[in-house]
Write a protein that holds these residues in place. Structure first.
Motif, PDB file in Angstrom:
ATOM      1  N   ASN A 110      45.347 108.857  37.339  1.00 44.98           N
ATOM      2  CA  ASN A 110      44.183 107.900  36.535  1.00 44.98           C
ATOM      3  C   ASN A 110      43.410 108.492  36.072  1.00 44.98           C
ATOM      4  OD1 ASN A 110      45.819 105.768  37.319  1.00 44.98           O
ATOM      5  ND2 ASN A 110      44.703 105.193  39.110  1.00 44.98           N
ATOM      6  N   SER A 111      42.901 109.758  36.512  1.00 46.15           N
ATOM      7  CA  SER A 111      42.048 110.798  36.235  1.00 46.15           C
ATOM      8  C   SER A 111      42.244 111.896  35.125  1.00 46.15           C
ATOM      9  CB  SER A 111      41.150 111.268  37.207  1.00 46.15           C
ATOM     10  OG  SER A 111      42.151 112.319  37.993  1.00 46.15           O
ATOM     11  N   GLY A 112      43.544 111.736  34.819  1.00 42.48           N
ATOM     12  CA  GLY A 112      44.234 112.919  33.982  1.00 42.48           C
ATOM     13  C   GLY A 112      44.700 114.109  34.469  1.00 42.48           C
ATOM     14  N   LEU A 113      44.541 114.383  35.896  1.00 41.18           N
ATOM     15  CA  LEU A 113      44.882 115.541  36.282  1.00 41.18           C
ATOM     16  C   LEU A 113      46.418 115.706  36.704  1.00 41.18           C
ATOM     17  CD1 LEU A 113      41.770 115.896  38.874  1.00 41.18           C
ATOM     18  CD2 LEU A 113      42.316 116.989  36.809  1.00 41.18           C
ATOM     19  N   LEU A 114      47.290 114.724  36.544  1.00 40.86           N
ATOM     20  CA  LEU A 114      48.547 114.640  37.074  1.00 40.86           C
ATOM     21  C   LEU A 114      49.499 114.562  35.787  1.00 40.86           C
ATOM     22  CD1 LEU A 114      50.432 114.792  39.740  1.00 40.86           C
ATOM     23  CD2 LEU A 114      50.608 112.267  39.509  1.00 40.86           C
ATOM     24  N   SER A 115      50.461 115.489  35.612  1.00 46.14           N
ATOM     25  CA  SER A 115      51.229 115.477  34.314  1.00 46.14           C
ATOM     26  C   SER A 115      52.215 114.400  34.442  1.00 46.14           C
ATOM     27  CB  SER A 115      51.862 116.816  34.150  1.00 46.14           C
ATOM     28  OG  SER A 115      52.912 116.964  35.362  1.00 46.14           O
ATOM     29  N   ASP A 116      52.813 114.067  33.274  1.00 45.54           N
ATOM     30  CA  ASP A 116      54.028 112.833  33.239  1.00 45.54           C
ATOM     31  C   ASP A 116      54.987 113.284  33.939  1.00 45.54           C
ATOM     32  OD1 ASP A 116      52.160 111.557  31.759  1.00 45.54           O
ATOM     33  OD2 ASP A 116      53.138 112.048  29.849  1.00 45.54           O
ATOM     34  N   ARG A 139      40.178  99.393  25.495  1.00 48.20           N
ATOM     35  CA  ARG A 139      39.171 100.418  25.230  1.00 48.20           C
ATOM     36  C   ARG A 139      37.901 100.374  25.866  1.00 48.20           C
ATOM     37  NH1 ARG A 139      35.640 101.582  21.407  1.00 48.20           N
ATOM     38  NH2 ARG A 139      35.271 103.694  20.552  1.00 48.20           N
ATOM     39  N   LYS A 140      37.403  99.121  25.978  1.00 47.47           N
ATOM     40  CA  LYS A 140      36.174  98.969  26.356  1.00 47.47           C
ATOM     41  C   LYS A 140      36.365  99.277  28.080  1.00 47.47           C
ATOM     42  CE  LYS A 140      34.074  95.208  25.091  1.00 47.47           C
ATOM     43  NZ  LYS A 140      33.662  93.861  24.820  1.00 47.47           N
ATOM     44  N   GLN A 141      37.315  98.832  28.566  1.00 50.26           N
ATOM     45  CA  GLN A 141      37.366  98.939  29.990  1.00 50.26           C
ATOM     46  C   GLN A 141      37.727 100.483  30.446  1.00 50.26           C
ATOM     47  OE1 GLN A 141      40.921  96.661  31.289  1.00 50.26           O
ATOM     48  NE2 GLN A 141      39.688  94.584  30.739  1.00 50.26           N
ATOM     49  N   ILE A 142      38.328 101.313  29.605  1.00 50.77           N
ATOM     50  CA  ILE A 142      38.547 102.601  29.793  1.00 50.77           C
ATOM     51  C   ILE A 142      37.124 103.213  29.746  1.00 50.77           C
ATOM     52  CG2 ILE A 142      39.494 104.715  28.753  1.00 50.77           C
ATOM     53  CD1 ILE A 142      41.939 102.772  28.068  1.00 50.77           C
ATOM     54  N   ILE A 143      36.427 102.813  28.706  1.00 50.02           N
ATOM     55  CA  ILE A 143      35.054 103.558  28.377  1.00 50.02           C
ATOM     56  C   ILE A 143      34.194 103.450  29.626  1.00 50.02           C
ATOM     57  CG2 ILE A 143      32.951 103.806  27.136  1.00 50.02           C
ATOM     58  CD1 ILE A 143      34.671 103.220  24.700  1.00 50.02           C
ATOM     59  N   ASN A 144      34.215 102.183  29.977  1.00 49.12           N
ATOM     60  CA  ASN A 144      33.200 101.693  31.223  1.00 49.12           C
ATOM     61  C   ASN A 144      33.805 102.426  32.465  1.00 49.12           C
ATOM     62  OD1 ASN A 144      31.713  99.924  29.753  1.00 49.12           O
ATOM     63  ND2 ASN A 144      33.145  98.338  30.241  1.00 49.12           N
ATOM     64  N   ARG A 145      35.019 102.535  32.537  1.00 42.81           N
ATOM     65  CA  ARG A 145      35.531 103.181  33.890  1.00 42.81           C
ATOM     66  C   ARG A 145      34.982 104.862  33.864  1.00 42.81           C
ATOM     67  NH1 ARG A 145      40.351 101.171  33.795  1.00 42.81           N
ATOM     68  NH2 ARG A 145      41.534 102.855  32.524  1.00 42.81           N
ATOM     69  N   ALA A 146      35.268 105.265  32.820  1.00 40.91           N
ATOM     70  CA  ALA A 146      34.763 107.068  32.525  1.00 40.91           C
ATOM     71  C   ALA A 146      33.423 106.784  32.728  1.00 40.91           C
ATOM     72  CB  ALA A 146      35.165 107.168  31.147  1.00 40.91           C
ATOM     73  N   LYS A 147      32.681 105.986  32.247  1.00 40.78           N
ATOM     74  CA  LYS A 147      31.323 106.167  32.579  1.00 40.78           C
ATOM     75  C   LYS A 147      30.838 106.113  33.992  1.00 40.78           C
ATOM     76  CE  LYS A 147      29.539 104.220  28.053  1.00 40.78           C
ATOM     77  NZ  LYS A 147      28.756 103.189  27.635  1.00 40.78           N
ATOM     78  N   ALA A 148      31.395 105.143  34.745  1.00 43.97           N
ATOM     79  CA  ALA A 148      31.322 105.171  36.139  1.00 43.97           C
ATOM     80  C   ALA A 148      31.709 106.190  36.844  1.00 43.97           C
ATOM     81  CB  ALA A 148      32.174 103.781  36.736  1.00 43.97           C
ATOM     82  N   GLN A 149      32.876 106.878  36.443  1.00 47.72           N
ATOM     83  CA  GLN A 149      33.433 108.100  37.148  1.00 47.72           C
ATOM     84  C   GLN A 149      32.503 109.301  36.822  1.00 47.72           C
ATOM     85  OE1 GLN A 149      37.208 108.814  35.456  1.00 47.72           O
ATOM     86  NE2 GLN A 149      38.200 106.948  36.731  1.00 47.72           N
ATOM     87  N   ALA A 150      31.705 109.235  35.605  1.00 48.45           N
ATOM     88  CA  ALA A 150      30.840 110.244  35.150  1.00 48.45           C
ATOM     89  C   ALA A 150      29.642 110.217  35.965  1.00 48.45           C
ATOM     90  CB  ALA A 150      30.587 110.235  33.675  1.00 48.45           C
TER      91      ALA A 150
END
Length: 881
Positions: free
Chosen positions: A673-679, A593-604
């Motif tokens: 990875n960014s949520g734009l591609l469906s399963d 969870r920590k890695q995901i949040i850090n990655r999202a912050k970096a992307q933002a």
């Protein structure tokens, strides 16, 4: 101190020595086993244990320990201290191999790695301490190698004189062989000797077997006759002098060998003391290896020994009992329901500490009390002799200065001692010698006399042991000794458990409560009438029966609660494992969870920077183009498109892979990875990648198969071209199935003369084939890299001159015959013989069958058949080459 003198016999240690003897590689180690003795030096015992640990680690490693050749030649080495003495060739051969072993062991144990401070950290420091300072003799080994070959025979080149003698000996023997064969052929043609007869050896002289009626037809000396009297052995006059010459040459050869050995002994003599010291080191290594092998057999362990007395053994077993039961189980499939004892040893948990130094064990007969006692004595004695013991790895051990035992019947008619008197003598000596470092082992304490006085004396002796603070394990049935533990601190009761429902002993030791003898139950099980049991109960009194019954109930309840405690403990262990597993998974989730949040912050942050750059670019371009309407509209549209790309996918922030160019993410993986591609789209992409990989693999496979097919086609074409080409003079050829390249010198019909390495050979054309260019070049390289020496050429010429086309293997064992046939066929091929004979006799046909099976396996053998019936028939095989 060990008491009595037959202590080792009483506890079974003699069998341990025997097992060690069996695992030694030579008398070197066996002598060390015989010298092994009880030690009270804790440091020395721990050193022995560390040596054992290291050697067992070597055995479990990948690299083999160099202990292949271990020979005891100490007597031979010590003998050459006297001037003029020497070692025989076989003794010298053993010396060479064992010295090589010592060199290899010292090198192996000296291995290590250099530390930062420059010191060498040895991989096996305890064993290296044994090897440190041991002298090795590589120069002596090298000199022995110059004298003796790898088969233990004296080399011809050991001295020039020996080489000359052996050459002369070979020449004379060849001359005798040719003369005898000539005489034999003449005698066969005249009918004096049978066709299948061949020269033989009698008293070291070559002779001819002749029928008694024909012995006067051959001039010579009769040396012997067969057991049946149907054959006499004659040495023809023509070879008598030559045989005498052989005897003289053999004596000269022996004198020269002795001279060489005597000269070498002079080189060894100054180093005799160091060599004997090296063999002492080899003996120690052999001894340690046997201890390691015994530890593996017993599944034993090397504990750390403390200088203070203590016994805290977990899951200890009697090793000899364990081995005996394993052998019985292996020898016969015994029905355990019939046996009272199990086929495996029940481990014992035994504890003697400063608070509980004396253990009094009670329980039913045949319940394991004596085994428990002997287990303590044997394992403690093994431990202080430097042997591994079969206990759990969490066990703790200590050092005792005295071990004393009283077990079994020691009555002596010679010394006028009854059973009880011998026990009292032992008690007297034990009380005299006992102290706070003494371990006393007594079986059936107080028995052998009237129960009441016997029990009283036993209690008084036990009190003396207690006052001297001695350590003891004592087995008894006396009630007063069981009560002794309740009134004296430092004394504990122990019970061998018994299953009252199945009426069988469990062979388990329980410390803390006395055990019942279960006399009433055992008597009832054996079929004693109830009337007798009832009378016995009335005689002993109801109080005793009730107290024994209460004792049994206490033991039963203890077993029940002990079982419950173990079950709860097991459940607690499982629960701890489950909790630890969940805690680990939760920690991993938190980290994820920590890695995901850090990655999202970096992307933002990257998205904000990109947005600012785009806005600044738009403003700058509007200013530069002076706010033209169309340009402003176009720039605003680009900014709107970028905003739409960001907000696409329910506002999920995409990973920025555009690097400021205003494009969408570079690939679908980034979009996923960014949520734009469906399963579904993601799975399609994965399937496309898999299909592409499978097509690539199939393409590589097809390409490889096409290459292999092309190679095979080319090889077939070349072979056809070879087969269709006629062999002419000057062509490079080779024998089919072989690799040697030769040159055709001449052709006569279907025969060709071929030169192989300077040697002419005549053979059939159909056995030859053209050699390809690669083979010719390889042959030339090999010929250039290898020069025949003059001695080699002489040896080949000698083989050609001495070769005879008949071989007689009658009377030989199958392996000897096959060996001679192998050399004979090789020589025949070497000299270019077209046909040879092998005389094997008829008999049961076994030798004939094995020889022909071997001939079938040789490519150069064209065919073989029986000789004509007139000349020996099935007793002779004609071989066509």
């Amino acid at each position: 101190m060990i008491y009595p003198n037959n202590f080792e016999q009483k506890i079974g240690f003699n069998e341990i020595r025997s097992l060690l003897h069996q695992r030694c590689l030579s008398t070197l180690g066996k002598e060390e086993v015989d010298r092994m003795e009880f030690s009270i030096d804790t440091n020395q015992i721990n050193q022995w244990m560390e040596e054992l640990r290291e050697f067992r680690r070597i055995q479990e490693g990948v690299e083999d320990f160099p202990l292949d050749n271990v020979f005891d030649v100490r007597q031979s080495v010590a003998r050459i201290r006297l001037q003029g003495t020497y070692m025989e060739v076989d003794e010298l051969f053993d010396l060479k191999r064992s010295l090589e072993t010592i060199i290899a062991i010292v090198k192996f144990l000296s291995a290590g790695e250099e530390r930062d401070d420059g010191e060498i950290r040895r991989f096996y420091p305890a064993l290296y301490a044994l090897a440190d300072g041991v002298a090795t003799f590589p120069i002596l080994v090298q000199r022995i190698s110059q004298i003796i070959d790898k088969f233990g025979k004296m080399r011809d080149t050991a001295s020039p004189d020996l080489l000359q003698i052996r050459r002369e000996l070979a020449r004379v023997e060849g001359s005798i062989s040719r003369t005898l064969n000539s005489i034999l052929r003449a005698a066969q043609s005249e009918g004096v000797v049978e066709k299948d007869v061949a020269p033989t050896m009698r008293d070291g002289r070559l002779v001819i077997p002749v029928a008694p009626g024909m012995k006067r037809r051959i001039s010579g000396i009769v040396h012997d006759e067969s057991a049946t009297g149907r054959t006499v052995y004659i040495e023809p006059t023509e070879v008598v002098e030559a045989n005498n010459k052989i005897r003289e040459l053999e004596n000269e050869e022996r004198r020269e060998i002795i001279r060489i050995l005597t000269e070498f002994a002079k080189q060894v003599r100054p180093h005799v003391a160091e060599i004997l010291d090296s063999y002492h080191f080899l003996a120690r290594i052999d001894f340690i290896r046997s201890k390691a092998e015994l530890a593996r057999l017993f599944k034993a362990f090397e504990p750390k020994i403390s200088p203070e007395p203590q016994i805290d053994w977990i899951r200890s077993v009697h090793p000899l009992l364990q081995l005996s039961l394993a052998r019985k189980a292996l020898a016969a499939n015994v029905d355990e329901s019939i046996e009272q004892k199990p086929n495996t040893v029940v481990p014992l948990d035994i504890r003697l500490t400063e608070d509980k130094r004396i253990l009094i064990i009670s329980g039913p007969n045949a319940g394991g009390k004596s085994v428990c006692l002997k287990t303590v004595g044997l394992l403690q004695y093994m431990l202080q002799c430097g042997l591994s013991i079969p206990v759990g790895d969490r066990s703790e051990t200590g050092t005792f200065h005295h071990l004393m035992i009283d077990i079994g019947d020691e009555q002596s008619i010679e010394n006028d001692l009854s059973t009880y008197s011998s026990h009292l003598m032992n008690m007297k000596n034990m009380m005299k010698q006992a102290d706070n470092r003494t371990l006393i082992l007594i079986d059936e304490f107080g028995t052998g006399t009237e129960p009441q006085i016997g029990g009283a004396i036993a209690e008084s002796v036990l009190k003396q042991f207690w006052q001297k603070k001695a350590w003891a394990v004592i087995t008894t049935h006396y009630q007063n000794l069981k009560h002794f533990a309740e009134d004296h601190p430092g004394v504990a009761n122990g019970a061998m458990l018994y299953d009252r429902h199945e009426m069988r002993p469990l062979f388990q030791l329980s410390i803390g409560r006395p055990g019942s003898s279960f006399a009433i139950e055992i008597a009832r099980k054996t079929g004693i009438p109830d009337e007798v049991i009832k009378d016995a109960s009335e005689i002993v009194g109801s109080d005793y029966i009730q107290s024994d019954k209460y004792l049994q109930d206490i033991v039963r309840d203890k077993r029940y609660w002990e079982s419950k405690r173990q079950t709860i403990h097991s459940h607690e262990k499982e629960l701890e494992k489950t909790i630890a597993k969940y805690e680990k998974e939760m920690e991993e989730l938190r980290e994820s969870r920590k890695q995901i949040i850090n990655r999202a912050k970096a992307q933002a942050e990257e998205m904000i920077k990109e947005s600012n750059r785009r806005i600044e670019n738009v403003i700058r371009e509007i200013r530069e183009q002076q706010a033209e309407k169309e340009a402003t509209k176009r720039l605003r549209q680009q900014l709107a498109d970028y905003e739409a790309s960001i907000l696409e996918g329910d506002g999920t922030i995409p990973a920025n892979n555009s690097k400021g160019n205003g494009k969408k993410p570079a690939n679908k993986q980034d979009m996923r990875n960014s949520g734009l591609l469906s399963d579904e789209d993601f799975q399609k992409k994965i399937d496309e990648i898999k299909n592409r990989k499978e097509r690539h693999e199939q393409h590589k496979k097809d390409k490889t198969e096409r290459k292999q097919a092309a190679v095979e086609s080319l090889r077939t074409a070349i072979q056809k071209q070879k087969d269709g080409k006629t062999i002419k003079e000057g062509d490079s050829v080779r024998i089919k199935g072989l690799t040697s390249i030769g040159k055709v010198e001449s052709i006569d019909g279907k025969q060709a003369v071929v030169i192989f390495g300077g040697m002419r050979t005549k053979m059939q054309l159909n056995r030859l084939e053209h050699a390809d260019t690669a083979s010719i070049q390889e042959s030339q390289k090999q010929f250039q890299a290898y020069n025949y020496s003059r001695e080699t050429r002489e040896t080949i010429d000698k083989h050609r001159n001495q070769f005879r086309q008949e071989l007689d293997v009658r009377g030989l064992r199958a392996d000897e015959a096959i060996n001679q046939v192998q050399y004979f066929i090789d020589d025949a091929i070497l000299v270019g013989a077209g046909q040879v004979k092998i005389l094997h006799g008829k008999g049961n046909g076994i030798l004939r069958t094995m020889i022909r099976q071997y001939l079938n396996s040789i490519p150069n053998v064209q065919s073989f058949r029986d000789e004509h019936v007139q000349f020996g028939g099935a007793g002779i095989t004609i071989v066509e080459l």
